[in-house]
Write a protein that holds these residues in place. Sequence first.
Motif, mmCIF file in Angstrom:
data_model
loop_
_atom_site.group_PDB
_atom_site.id
_atom_site.type_symbol
_atom_site.label_atom_id
_atom_site.label_comp_id
_atom_site.label_asym_id
_atom_site.label_seq_id
_atom_site.Cartn_x
_atom_site.Cartn_y
_atom_site.Cartn_z
ATOM 1 N N GLN A 97 -34.911 -43.251 -12.878
ATOM 2 C CA GLN A 97 -35.465 -42.679 -11.328
ATOM 3 C C GLN A 97 -34.345 -42.602 -10.515
ATOM 4 O O GLN A 97 -33.869 -43.283 -9.679
ATOM 5 C CB GLN A 97 -36.330 -43.900 -10.841
ATOM 6 N N PHE A 98 -33.542 -41.587 -10.971
ATOM 7 C CA PHE A 98 -32.316 -41.508 -10.099
ATOM 8 C C PHE A 98 -32.533 -40.843 -8.848
ATOM 9 O O PHE A 98 -33.375 -39.909 -8.485
ATOM 10 C CB PHE A 98 -31.171 -40.449 -11.161
ATOM 11 N N GLY A 99 -31.749 -41.258 -7.855
ATOM 12 C CA GLY A 99 -31.693 -40.500 -6.595
ATOM 13 C C GLY A 99 -30.785 -39.305 -6.417
ATOM 14 O O GLY A 99 -30.058 -39.185 -7.426
ATOM 15 N N TYR A 100 -30.928 -38.369 -5.413
ATOM 16 C CA TYR A 100 -29.923 -37.348 -5.315
ATOM 17 C C TYR A 100 -29.789 -36.931 -4.072
ATOM 18 O O TYR A 100 -30.744 -37.154 -3.127
ATOM 19 C CB TYR A 100 -30.398 -35.983 -6.324
ATOM 20 N N VAL A 101 -28.688 -36.376 -3.799
ATOM 21 C CA VAL A 101 -28.222 -35.902 -2.532
ATOM 22 C C VAL A 101 -28.397 -34.225 -2.509
ATOM 23 O O VAL A 101 -27.977 -33.571 -3.534
ATOM 24 C CB VAL A 101 -26.900 -36.044 -2.285
ATOM 25 N N THR A 102 -29.143 -33.955 -1.453
ATOM 26 C CA THR A 102 -29.320 -32.472 -1.187
ATOM 27 C C THR A 102 -28.357 -31.908 -0.152
ATOM 28 O O THR A 102 -28.466 -32.580 0.868
ATOM 29 C CB THR A 102 -30.634 -32.281 -0.860
ATOM 30 N N PRO A 103 -27.383 -30.798 -0.574
ATOM 31 C CA PRO A 103 -26.554 -30.447 0.608
ATOM 32 C C PRO A 103 -27.422 -29.695 1.851
ATOM 33 O O PRO A 103 -28.512 -29.082 1.478
ATOM 34 C CB PRO A 103 -25.805 -29.228 -0.214
ATOM 35 N N PRO B 134 -23.301 -21.969 -0.442
ATOM 36 C CA PRO B 134 -21.698 -21.753 -0.793
ATOM 37 C C PRO B 134 -21.746 -22.507 -2.310
ATOM 38 O O PRO B 134 -22.404 -23.184 -2.543
ATOM 39 C CB PRO B 134 -21.281 -22.634 0.273
ATOM 40 N N GLN B 135 -20.585 -21.907 -2.860
ATOM 41 C CA GLN B 135 -20.333 -22.420 -4.374
ATOM 42 C C GLN B 135 -20.202 -24.120 -4.506
ATOM 43 O O GLN B 135 -20.767 -24.710 -5.156
ATOM 44 C CB GLN B 135 -19.259 -22.025 -4.867
ATOM 45 N N GLU B 136 -19.552 -24.537 -3.190
ATOM 46 C CA GLU B 136 -19.452 -25.826 -3.068
ATOM 47 C C GLU B 136 -20.681 -26.799 -3.028
ATOM 48 O O GLU B 136 -20.688 -27.902 -3.374
ATOM 49 C CB GLU B 136 -18.620 -26.376 -2.121
ATOM 50 N N ASP B 137 -21.750 -26.136 -2.616
ATOM 51 C CA ASP B 137 -23.260 -26.927 -2.616
ATOM 52 C C ASP B 137 -23.817 -26.432 -3.794
ATOM 53 O O ASP B 137 -24.476 -27.346 -4.321
ATOM 54 C CB ASP B 137 -23.643 -26.403 -1.184
ATOM 55 N N ALA B 138 -23.847 -25.237 -4.152
ATOM 56 C CA ALA B 138 -24.406 -24.690 -5.541
ATOM 57 C C ALA B 138 -24.280 -25.978 -6.597
ATOM 58 O O ALA B 138 -24.905 -26.228 -7.511
ATOM 59 C CB ALA B 138 -24.125 -23.723 -6.041
ATOM 60 N N ARG B 139 -22.857 -26.147 -6.517
ATOM 61 C CA ARG B 139 -22.517 -27.106 -7.709
ATOM 62 C C ARG B 139 -23.216 -28.454 -7.768
ATOM 63 O O ARG B 139 -23.003 -29.213 -8.817
ATOM 64 C CB ARG B 139 -20.900 -27.334 -7.564
ATOM 65 N N TYR B 140 -23.773 -28.859 -6.820
ATOM 66 C CA TYR B 140 -24.662 -30.117 -6.719
ATOM 67 C C TYR B 140 -25.556 -30.012 -8.002
ATOM 68 O O TYR B 140 -26.098 -30.973 -8.374
ATOM 69 C CB TYR B 140 -25.092 -30.590 -5.215
ATOM 70 N N LEU B 141 -26.053 -28.932 -8.252
ATOM 71 C CA LEU B 141 -26.632 -28.754 -9.496
ATOM 72 C C LEU B 141 -26.398 -28.885 -10.899
ATOM 73 O O LEU B 141 -26.630 -29.098 -11.718
ATOM 74 C CB LEU B 141 -27.106 -27.202 -9.426
#
Lengths: 222, 222, 222, 222
Positions: A97-103, B134-141
């Motif tokens: 059940q991982f949490g995650y950060v949304t930009p 922004p690329q720097e945010d898309a990379r959170y995926l």
Amino acid sequence: MRVQIIAHTPEPEQTVAAAAKLCYSQAGAEELMERLSQSDVDRLLSRLEQSGHLSPFEHASFTFSIEGVSRTLSHQLVRHRIASYSQQSQRYVSQLQFGYVTPPSVKGEALAIFTEQMESLQEAYNKLVSLGIPQEDARYLLPNAAETKLVATFNCRSLYNFFELRCCQRAQWEIRALACRMLDEVRQIAPRLFLHAGPTCIVQNYCREGEHGCGRLRARSN
Amino acid sequence: MRVQIIAHTPEPEQTVAAAAKLCYSQAGAEELMERLSQSDVDRLLSRLEQSGHLSPFEHASFTFSIEGVSRTLSHQLVRHRIASYSQQSQRYVSQLQFGYVTPPSVKGEALAIFTEQMESLQEAYNKLVSLGIPQEDARYLLPNAAETKLVATFNCRSLYNFFELRCCQRAQWEIRALACRMLDEVRQIAPRLFLHAGPTCIVQNYCREGEHGCGRLRARSN
Amino acid sequence: MRVQIIAHTPEPEQTVAAAAKLCYSQAGAEELMERLSQSDVDRLLSRLEQSGHLSPFEHASFTFSIEGVSRTLSHQLVRHRIASYSQQSQRYVSQLQFGYVTPPSVKGEALAIFTEQMESLQEAYNKLVSLGIPQEDARYLLPNAAETKLVATFNCRSLYNFFELRCCQRAQWEIRALACRMLDEVRQIAPRLFLHAGPTCIVQNYCREGEHGCGRLRARSN
Amino acid sequence: MRVQIIAHTPEPEQTVAAAAKLCYSQAGAEELMERLSQSDVDRLLSRLEQSGHLSPFEHASFTFSIEGVSRTLSHQLVRHRIASYSQQSQRYVSQLQFGYVTPPSVKGEALAIFTEQMESLQEAYNKLVSLGIPQEDARYLLPNAAETKLVATFNCRSLYNFFELRCCQRAQWEIRALACRMLDEVRQIAPRLFLHAGPTCIVQNYCREGEHGCGRLRARSN
């Protein structure tokens, strides 16, 4: 994001000031610790900063508990080598059940896509684990967004460097938010010690990023 | 995974041996560099290793180009603080066609799930970028599996520590593969210097992992 | 004082430039090493310096043989912690004929006193050794002026820091002479890499010593 | 010699244990700090030591005031690079009445010679200063025996390394005395944390000095 100082050098300002004073004095450190008034401490710290003699700042250290940050952030954080880290392991701690950060920039249609991917990754991770794939391999699926926890210890001099680089507008928003939070926390404990900590545009009136800066200030002409 | 040494101290064994000899000699380093025969070098290096006096090993350094490894690996790698790193940025380098590393344990049904997720992540990343994220945010995926490139410089003493920890069976398979490749590479250049580098079970005949070890050897009794 | 570079990263400028370029490029380090022209290298190094992104400078290192310097100097030198040292031992190397460094300010009557003391110390040291006092204890007599030899390895980034602090007029004359000699030596090998190395008054047009400065330039106003 | 701890991480054992536990737990560091019993702490620290996972030991640091030691000792001490130092300056602090350390082996006739030299050096130093020689140059006369004062901060992991090397019979008597005093001091504050600190012959049942050892124990056979 949750940031708390869980340990620090007691009386950090006096400790730094006594160490600095020792270099130029017949007296020993213990005697100096007792004898220095708050105004002596202020004056000494101010002189150290002005002359860039930051080595005595190393005698004070701060240990932070950091939670709810992404692996994007932690990968950047641990690049600061003059510090100590203990990080929650994705090898040993289950991420069922991982949490995650949304930009913050991810909104509307992008947010729907982002959230769908996170759910899909969680499902896939859980499925892999149930198929017998070791946690340490299933985690190759996990996104940079996945939340992590760390304990990090920095001395005050290394924090100065950290705040200079990471409180800057050019740092990524997440580590910038962390750095600003850490600066708030240390200032509550040692306001004088961190009086001039922060990005160069604020504390030294020039921009270290040059033509790549945010535009708030011009770079120092060489 | 692709590992190549792109630069290193020339004559690393002679350099280390001359520095070590200098400590116990009237002669200077230049003179020693010229005078030391290969058998002198061998004898000196052997004595340093046996007595654990590894500081002269710091005078030789090796710069590696590392490609085709995962962000899982790079996050582990940069925890080695006595080394220097330059890493391909996910902020500045577009990941519109990211490569990825598949763990060998991921096979059959698990592999199908894994591959599907990678494709889905690529699609989602590209969509976010096209939506103006922004690329720097898309990379959170992007997943831990995503490939990265680094240049890493270690001195020989820090490599000894790296090989001890990361050539061990208890290290994760990917960084273990990297460490073994790096050890192969440095041994081609300086076989004598790295004669006893590796996990403690092989080079010191004990297991540093204690009861958590792989079972090949028992831990040293305290 | 005798200073010689006995080993260094071959092609240090290309190595640093390729590592820097890798961060912002799809290409790998090997490919970059081959492809970068001298003007590419110049442009990349210039950009790194201007933006203060000095971490790629760590990939190039330089090993110096240093002889004929005093223990006063070596005690200051080894305070630079991001470097590696091997030093001639006063425990293991007999000092029955020690050399010594005379400060240039010591002239006339002072010089006569100084020289007399050196001779008297040499005699006393030799006598103690002949009485069976271990070398490691007899050396408590030896003066700060006593000559020593070292091998020291610095990476280029650490050298920048060293030159900033020790080429400054406020550094003691002996370590300043060493730093200037080392800067001359590295500039012969990598002129572009060290173009802006030196004290802040010369390379950044401000004085880091503030009111304690030599007066050549005023401090940067905060 | 006078050694006092003037500052340290409060609750060092709990801090280290909480950081270590975090790596393998869903819980955060604050929660762990509160929840860990003394027996949990003991068990965790013991496991870290046995498996050689010493990085969490870095979160606890200790600041020592050290007085009445020689410059011989301080030159050795500052070679430990993972530590922070502030030292009384011979450039800025007058040595018109310097103290000095006499090695215990210097007795009888040797002692008379030694003392005479110290007095003669003091007289010569004072004379040079009165002739207008700058303090920073007059000090070239001063002996290794001259007393100095330092403030030194080490984290617990670096102390382990320091105690391993410097509590050894092969270390020079003076720094060995200092190391043993420092170990006594930290054990009063954190007995469990330093339970297995010391030379390898005592804590790991082998001699790291090999054939150069003191003979108390044989080296580990490779």
